[in-house]
Design a protein around this motif. Structure first.
Motif, PDB file in Angstrom:
ATOM      1  N   MET A   1       0.844  -1.175   0.000  1.00 58.69           N
ATOM      2  CA  MET A   1       0.000   0.000   0.000  1.00 58.69           C
ATOM      3  C   MET A   1       0.895   1.245   0.000  1.00 58.69           C
ATOM      4  N   PRO A   2       0.588   2.217  -0.836  1.00 61.02           N
ATOM      5  CA  PRO A   2       1.407   3.431  -0.867  1.00 61.02           C
ATOM      6  C   PRO A   2       1.083   4.345   0.308  1.00 61.02           C
ATOM      7  N   ALA A   3       1.732   5.471   0.336  1.00 61.01           N
ATOM      8  CA  ALA A   3       1.527   6.450   1.393  1.00 61.01           C
ATOM      9  C   ALA A   3       0.125   7.039   1.299  1.00 61.01           C
ATOM     10  N   MET A   4      -0.577   7.053   2.424  1.00 63.36           N
ATOM     11  CA  MET A   4      -1.933   7.576   2.470  1.00 63.36           C
ATOM     12  C   MET A   4      -1.995   8.818   3.353  1.00 63.36           C
ATOM     13  N   ASN A   5      -2.815   9.752   2.942  1.00 61.71           N
ATOM     14  CA  ASN A   5      -3.033  10.988   3.674  1.00 61.71           C
ATOM     15  C   ASN A   5      -4.026  10.718   4.805  1.00 61.71           C
ATOM     16  N   THR A   6      -3.540  10.144   5.891  1.00 60.47           N
ATOM     17  CA  THR A   6      -4.406   9.806   7.024  1.00 60.47           C
ATOM     18  C   THR A   6      -3.933  10.525   8.288  1.00 60.47           C
ATOM     19  N   TRP A   7      -4.692  10.360   9.356  1.00 60.89           N
ATOM     20  CA  TRP A   7      -4.404  11.029  10.622  1.00 60.89           C
ATOM     21  C   TRP A   7      -3.255  10.403  11.386  1.00 60.89           C
ATOM     22  N   GLN A   8      -2.757   9.287  10.963  1.00 66.28           N
ATOM     23  CA  GLN A   8      -1.694   8.631  11.738  1.00 66.28           C
ATOM     24  C   GLN A   8      -0.481   9.533  11.928  1.00 66.28           C
ATOM     25  N   PHE A   9      -0.279  10.483  11.047  1.00 70.55           N
ATOM     26  CA  PHE A   9       0.898  11.344  11.133  1.00 70.55           C
ATOM     27  C   PHE A   9       0.722  12.465  12.156  1.00 70.55           C
ATOM     28  N   TYR A  10      -0.491  12.630  12.693  1.00 71.01           N
ATOM     29  CA  TYR A  10      -0.721  13.589  13.767  1.00 71.01           C
ATOM     30  C   TYR A  10      -0.300  13.006  15.119  1.00 71.01           C
ATOM     31  N   TRP A  11      -0.545  11.707  15.291  1.00 71.04           N
ATOM     32  CA  TRP A  11      -0.372  11.157  16.632  1.00 71.04           C
ATOM     33  C   TRP A  11       0.689  10.065  16.738  1.00 71.04           C
ATOM     34  N   VAL A  12       1.421   9.833  15.690  1.00 79.84           N
ATOM     35  CA  VAL A  12       2.435   8.786  15.704  1.00 79.84           C
ATOM     36  C   VAL A  12       3.570   9.159  16.671  1.00 79.84           C
ATOM     37  N   LYS A  13       4.057   8.186  17.406  1.00 77.39           N
ATOM     38  CA  LYS A  13       5.227   8.387  18.276  1.00 77.39           C
ATOM     39  C   LYS A  13       6.448   8.379  17.374  1.00 77.39           C
ATOM     40  N   SER A  14       7.184   9.473  17.392  1.00 71.97           N
ATOM     41  CA  SER A  14       8.308   9.600  16.482  1.00 71.97           C
ATOM     42  C   SER A  14       9.509  10.198  17.194  1.00 71.97           C
ATOM     43  N   ARG A  15      10.672   9.757  16.807  1.00 69.35           N
ATOM     44  CA  ARG A  15      11.920  10.334  17.322  1.00 69.35           C
ATOM     45  C   ARG A  15      12.632  11.147  16.230  1.00 69.35           C
ATOM     46  N   LEU A  16      11.955  11.329  15.106  1.00 65.59           N
ATOM     47  CA  LEU A  16      12.509  12.150  14.035  1.00 65.59           C
ATOM     48  C   LEU A  16      12.577  13.607  14.492  1.00 65.59           C
ATOM     49  N   PRO A  17      13.524  14.380  13.995  1.00 70.50           N
ATOM     50  CA  PRO A  17      13.627  15.778  14.417  1.00 70.50           C
ATOM     51  C   PRO A  17      12.471  16.657  13.916  1.00 70.50           C
ATOM     52  N   ASN A  18      11.870  16.314  12.780  1.00 69.52           N
ATOM     53  CA  ASN A  18      10.750  17.078  12.222  1.00 69.52           C
ATOM     54  C   ASN A  18       9.479  16.250  12.274  1.00 69.52           C
ATOM     55  N   ASN A  19       8.336  16.907  12.035  1.00 68.68           N
ATOM     56  CA  ASN A  19       7.065  16.202  12.003  1.00 68.68           C
ATOM     57  C   ASN A  19       7.081  15.119  10.924  1.00 68.68           C
ATOM     58  N   ILE A  26       1.841  10.845  -2.232  1.00 61.87           N
ATOM     59  CA  ILE A  26       0.806  10.641  -1.220  1.00 61.87           C
ATOM     60  C   ILE A  26      -0.544  10.524  -1.925  1.00 61.87           C
ATOM     61  N   PHE A  27      -1.365   9.590  -1.473  1.00 57.20           N
ATOM     62  CA  PHE A  27      -2.691   9.390  -2.051  1.00 57.20           C
ATOM     63  C   PHE A  27      -3.759   9.605  -0.992  1.00 57.20           C
ATOM     64  N   GLU A  28      -4.930  10.066  -1.445  1.00 63.67           N
ATOM     65  CA  GLU A  28      -6.070  10.204  -0.546  1.00 63.67           C
ATOM     66  C   GLU A  28      -6.555   8.807  -0.141  1.00 63.67           C
ATOM     67  N   PRO A  29      -7.133   8.653   1.050  1.00 63.16           N
ATOM     68  CA  PRO A  29      -7.588   7.337   1.513  1.00 63.16           C
ATOM     69  C   PRO A  29      -8.629   6.693   0.605  1.00 63.16           C
ATOM     70  N   GLU A  30      -9.389   7.515  -0.127  1.00 63.78           N
ATOM     71  CA  GLU A  30     -10.414   6.959  -1.020  1.00 63.78           C
ATOM     72  C   GLU A  30      -9.827   6.095  -2.123  1.00 63.78           C
ATOM     73  N   VAL A  31      -8.584   6.360  -2.496  1.00 62.90           N
ATOM     74  CA  VAL A  31      -7.925   5.553  -3.527  1.00 62.90           C
ATOM     75  C   VAL A  31      -7.799   4.110  -3.037  1.00 62.90           C
ATOM     76  N   ALA A  32      -7.308   3.942  -1.816  1.00 61.33           N
ATOM     77  CA  ALA A  32      -7.179   2.597  -1.248  1.00 61.33           C
ATOM     78  C   ALA A  32      -8.550   1.997  -0.961  1.00 61.33           C
TER      79      ALA A  32
END
Length: 153
Positions: A1-19, A26-32
């Motif tokens: 599955m390719p990258a989807m524009n979902t909410w997971q990127f708002y609340w994901v636990k990340s140690r990356l320096p940027n968001n 990136i694809f809209e969820p309706e594609v999947a």
């Protein structure tokens, strides 16, 4: 599955320096969702459905040139998972150990960068029609060549 524009990127636990962000394209969820619904309704569902150029590239690349794909992802993967010049808040809530409160939608914040359609999905879901079209084009090309040869005589 390719990258989807979902909410997971708002609340994901990340140690990356940027968001965090989905790796483009990136694809809209309706594609999947379109593929999931088609697979659920299929009389004879296939084992795999490929969604998006990035998926096709990754699958074929992994089969034929895995070392090259690994090197490419090693060079680009870290940077492509982050929103440039958007530092991550280290105290932001995340869903690793608890629920993140608030109203959550289907789409994330990458609407301006996400695609609403995928040629691969259309080809995958309507592959019989695409195959018939390809056969018709090939037959037309062969007929055209034969006609040219007859006229040349």
């Amino acid at each position: 599955m390719p990258a989807m524009n979902t909410w997971q990127f708002y609340w994901v636990k990340s140690r990356l320096p940027n968001n965090a962000q989905p790796v483009p394209p990136i694809f809209e969820p309706e594609v999947a969702a379109r593929v999931v619904v088609a697979a659920a309704q299929a009389r004879r569902p296939r084992r795999e459905y490929w969604v998006g150029t990035s998926t096709v590239t990754a699958i074929i690349g992994q089969k034929f040139v895995p070392g090259m794909l690994d090197r490419y992802l090693g060079r680009t993967g870290y940077k492509s998972q982050q929103v440039e010049n958007e530092p991550r808040d280290p105290n932001a809530s995340n869903n690793l150990y608890e629920y993140v409160p608030g109203v959550n939608g289907t789409r994330g914040r990458f609407d301006s960068r996400s695609k609403r359609a995928s040629a691969e999905v259309s080809i995958s879901l309507y592959r019989t029609w695409f195959a018939l079209g390809a056969v018709a084009l090939a037959a037309g090309a062969v007929t055209g060549l034969a006609t040219q040869k007859l006229k040349a005589r």
